[in-house]
Structures are given as C-alpha cells and as structure tokens.
Design a protein around this motif. Structure first.
Motif, PDB file in Angstrom:
ATOM      1  N   MET A  98       0.824  -1.227   0.000  1.00 35.39           N
ATOM      2  CA  MET A  98       0.000   0.000   0.000  1.00 35.39           C
ATOM      3  C   MET A  98       0.852   1.268   0.000  1.00 35.39           C
ATOM      4  O   MET A  98       0.672   2.165   0.815  1.00 35.39           O
ATOM      5  N   GLY A 114      -1.084   7.077  -6.822  1.00 34.96           N
ATOM      6  CA  GLY A 114      -1.065   6.721  -5.411  1.00 34.96           C
ATOM      7  C   GLY A 114      -1.333   7.886  -4.493  1.00 34.96           C
ATOM      8  O   GLY A 114      -0.862   7.911  -3.352  1.00 34.96           O
ATOM      9  N   HIS A 137      -1.380  -4.272  -2.827  1.00 34.86           N
ATOM     10  CA  HIS A 137      -2.187  -3.060  -2.694  1.00 34.86           C
ATOM     11  C   HIS A 137      -3.669  -3.412  -2.673  1.00 34.86           C
ATOM     12  O   HIS A 137      -4.095  -4.396  -3.283  1.00 34.86           O
ATOM     13  N   GLY A 138      -4.427  -2.588  -1.971  1.00 35.00           N
ATOM     14  CA  GLY A 138      -5.875  -2.759  -1.927  1.00 35.00           C
ATOM     15  C   GLY A 138      -6.547  -1.927  -3.006  1.00 35.00           C
ATOM     16  O   GLY A 138      -6.169  -0.778  -3.251  1.00 35.00           O
ATOM     17  N   LEU A 139      -7.565  -2.482  -3.627  1.00 32.37           N
ATOM     18  CA  LEU A 139      -8.279  -1.773  -4.687  1.00 32.37           C
ATOM     19  C   LEU A 139      -9.135  -0.631  -4.147  1.00 32.37           C
ATOM     20  O   LEU A 139      -9.522   0.266  -4.899  1.00 32.37           O
ATOM     21  N   ASP A 177      -8.219   1.398  -1.470  1.00 29.84           N
ATOM     22  CA  ASP A 177      -7.378   2.210  -0.586  1.00 29.84           C
ATOM     23  C   ASP A 177      -7.611   3.691  -0.885  1.00 29.84           C
ATOM     24  O   ASP A 177      -7.295   4.160  -1.974  1.00 29.84           O
ATOM     25  N   LYS A 195      -3.957   5.601  -3.197  1.00 29.15           N
ATOM     26  CA  LYS A 195      -4.810   4.921  -4.159  1.00 29.15           C
ATOM     27  C   LYS A 195      -4.065   3.813  -4.902  1.00 29.15           C
ATOM     28  O   LYS A 195      -2.841   3.825  -5.006  1.00 29.15           O
ATOM     29  N   HIS A 196      -4.840   2.856  -5.399  1.00 30.65           N
ATOM     30  CA  HIS A 196      -4.284   1.658  -6.026  1.00 30.65           C
ATOM     31  C   HIS A 196      -3.307   1.978  -7.148  1.00 30.65           C
ATOM     32  O   HIS A 196      -2.373   1.206  -7.413  1.00 30.65           O
ATOM     33  N   SER A 197      -3.468   3.120  -7.786  1.00 31.92           N
ATOM     34  CA  SER A 197      -2.549   3.503  -8.854  1.00 31.92           C
ATOM     35  C   SER A 197      -1.111   3.590  -8.358  1.00 31.92           C
ATOM     36  O   SER A 197      -0.159   3.430  -9.135  1.00 31.92           O
ATOM     37  N   GLY A 215       0.315   1.445  -6.290  1.00 32.99           N
ATOM     38  CA  GLY A 215       0.849   0.100  -6.393  1.00 32.99           C
ATOM     39  C   GLY A 215       1.161  -0.271  -7.827  1.00 32.99           C
ATOM     40  O   GLY A 215       2.198  -0.893  -8.120  1.00 32.99           O
ATOM     41  N   SER A 224      -3.199  -7.574  -5.941  1.00 31.11           N
ATOM     42  CA  SER A 224      -4.226  -6.636  -5.518  1.00 31.11           C
ATOM     43  C   SER A 224      -5.385  -7.381  -4.869  1.00 31.11           C
ATOM     44  O   SER A 224      -5.793  -8.445  -5.340  1.00 31.11           O
ATOM     45  N   HIS A 230      -6.522   0.815   3.133  1.00 35.15           N
ATOM     46  CA  HIS A 230      -5.187   1.129   3.651  1.00 35.15           C
ATOM     47  C   HIS A 230      -5.011   0.403   4.978  1.00 35.15           C
ATOM     48  O   HIS A 230      -4.926   1.008   6.060  1.00 35.15           O
TER      49      HIS A 230
END
Length: 293
Positions: free
Chosen positions: A140, A149, A236-238, A240, A244-246, A248, A262, A268
């Motif tokens: 994350m 992110g 990473h969490g979708l 978060d 943000k996932h971007s 990751g 993911s 988070h």
C-alpha cells in the motif's frame, strides 16, 4: 528491547527467531508493535528471523525537535503535487536508519517488507543501499511521483476538518481514522485493542506531523527504481483511499520484474482474513532471491 544510535538518532528494535532475516518497516506514525505478533508468528513458523523497529519520531526511538510545516501546507503539497520545502529529514534518511538497524543486528542484508511509508523507505533502502536488500515487498505504497497513489479527494476533505490531536481522545480518533481508510474487512474491536496498546506505549502526534512532512518533502523515486534488481512484490488494496491503487501499479511498473498482488477487499490496512495469503506471497517472493552464502 535493544536499541542502536546513529547520527544522534536512537532506534528501538526487536528481533525474534533465527534463519533468513526479514526486516519489517512500518508506516506513518506506526510503531514496531503495529506489526502485530500474529503477523510476526506467521513468518517465525516459516523459519525467518523477524526484525521490527520504531522509525525515528515514533515509539521509543528518538523524537526529533524540528518544526515541520503545518498540516495544511503538507496536505496542499500532496494535492498540488509539489515537493514540500523546509523538512528536517527525508525518506532517504529514514532508509539510513533501517540500514543502521541491520548493522546493529549484525546483518549484511535482509528481505525487506514495508507498509505505506515503510514501503517508501524499503524502496529508498534498495536504491541507496542495494547490497543490504535481498528482496522487497512494498505494501500500500507509491513511488513518490505525485501522479499516482495519491489521496482520494473525499478523504482530503475529511483530514482537513480533523481537530488537532489530544491525548484524551487519542484512542477514539485513531479508530475513526482507520475506519475511514480501511477496507470492508476492518475489525474495529481488534483494532481498538491494538491501538490502545500502541498509545499506552507511546503517543507522539508531533512525530507523525514530522514524518508526514518528510514524505511530502521526499523525491520521486520512479526513475531510480529502474536500477532495482532484487525480487519485488507489490501488494495493494483496490479500495485504498489514502494511497490509491494507482500507487501500487506505478510501483510494479517502475521496478523491473516486480509482481503486483491486488485485493478487492483491502483498503489502507492489512486485513486479518488476508494474512495467510499475504504471508504466502511474501515467502514466495523471498524464494526468488539469490541465496546468500
């Protein structure tokens, strides 16, 4: 617990087990005990030696004294994607702290797992001290490029409205913060118990402000990460909202050969129901590393 001092910074750390070393690096405001013992036990059972430590400005490590820019300026730096000037240290300095902990334990290198800011520190460690890192797991986190992110706009508004922290409401404030940033698997009773332990051990809101400024004042690591050659796992969490996932995705793209895992039900946080899967993925990534003689 043992400690080590480097450049006038004393770092508190903890070592459990033996075998292949695994260094856990916690995120913003997190203490070494925020890597819960159940998480540590999963790796001890796999034959790892697990090292945790308090970053500077949290826990029982040194509380520095420089005055950081206020929260509004730090948030504006993140929103405008402009580096924050006037910080007393950066993530590069904190990576040096991690290397100092390895020195104190007597280790030439270790597998490194970092969460959130800890993932950023792990990346800096691999850039600045490549011989100290056997493999990386960045959880994350982001590369600092300020295009990926970032913080969700809805969360920025909530953070801007939060009152200044006070000790009397610290536990409730902590629970509310993590309710906002965690995914649907957030376990409030469990988190409240762990958070109460952390606050009892150390409460350092000024340190969190300084660490936030250090993140906002640090460099974009994207081009430098192209030089990283060790096996890398990005988790990473979708959902978060804090990173943000971007972030990751960008991290996985920046590091050659990195693998991205993911989770649709992860924000988070590191959800307890996902611990076994996360452990298995991290262990598999360490097995990709070149064995150390």
């Amino acid at each position: 617990m043992p400690s080590t001092t480097v450049n006038d910074i004393t770092l508190e750390y903890d070592v459990q087990g033996d075998g292949e070393p695994l260094l856990l690096v916690m995120g913003l405001g997190g203490q070494l005990i925020d890597w819960p013992q159940e998480f540590v036990d999963l790796f001890l059972a796999e034959g790892f030696q697990v090292i945790r430590f308090d970053n500077r400005d949290v826990g029982l490590s040194t509380q520095t004294s420089w005055t950081p820019p206020n929260r509004r300026k730090t948030l504006m730096s993140m929103v405008t994607r402009r580096p924050l000037p006037g910080v007393g240290y950066t993530l590069t300095d904190m990576a040096g702290d991690a290397a100092a902990v390895l020195d104190a334990v007597g280790l030439d290198s270790a597998h490194v797992v970092g969460a959130s800011m800890g993932g950023m520190i792990a990346q800096e460690l691999a850039i600045e001290h490549p011989d100290r890192v056997r493999s990386i797991c960045s959880i994350m986190s982001n590369t600092g490029d300020r295009r990926n992110g970032g913080i969700a706009a809805s969360l920025i508004r909530k953070l801007a409205r939060m009152d200044a922290p006070v000790r009397e409401t610290a536990l409730d404030d902590s629970v509310e913060m993590f309710r906002m940033i965690s995914g649907p698997l957030f376990d409030e009773p469990r988190f409240r118990e762990l958070s109460a332990m952390a606050i009892e051990r150390s409460w350092a809101p000024d340190g969190v402000t300084r660490q936030s400024a250090a993140i906002a004042g640090s460099r974009d690591r994207t081009p430098l990460l192209a030089s990283v050659t060790v096996p890398t796992l990005v988790i990473h969490g979708l959902v978060d909202p804090l990173v943000k996932h971007s972030g990751g995705v960008a991290t996985a793209h920046a590091i050659p050969g990195a693998r991205l895992l993911s989770f649709p039900d992860m924000g988070h946080d590191i959800p307890q129901p996902r611990l076994d899967e996360i452990r298995d993925a991290i262990v598999l990534n360490t097995r990709r590393a070149v064995p150390v003689a």
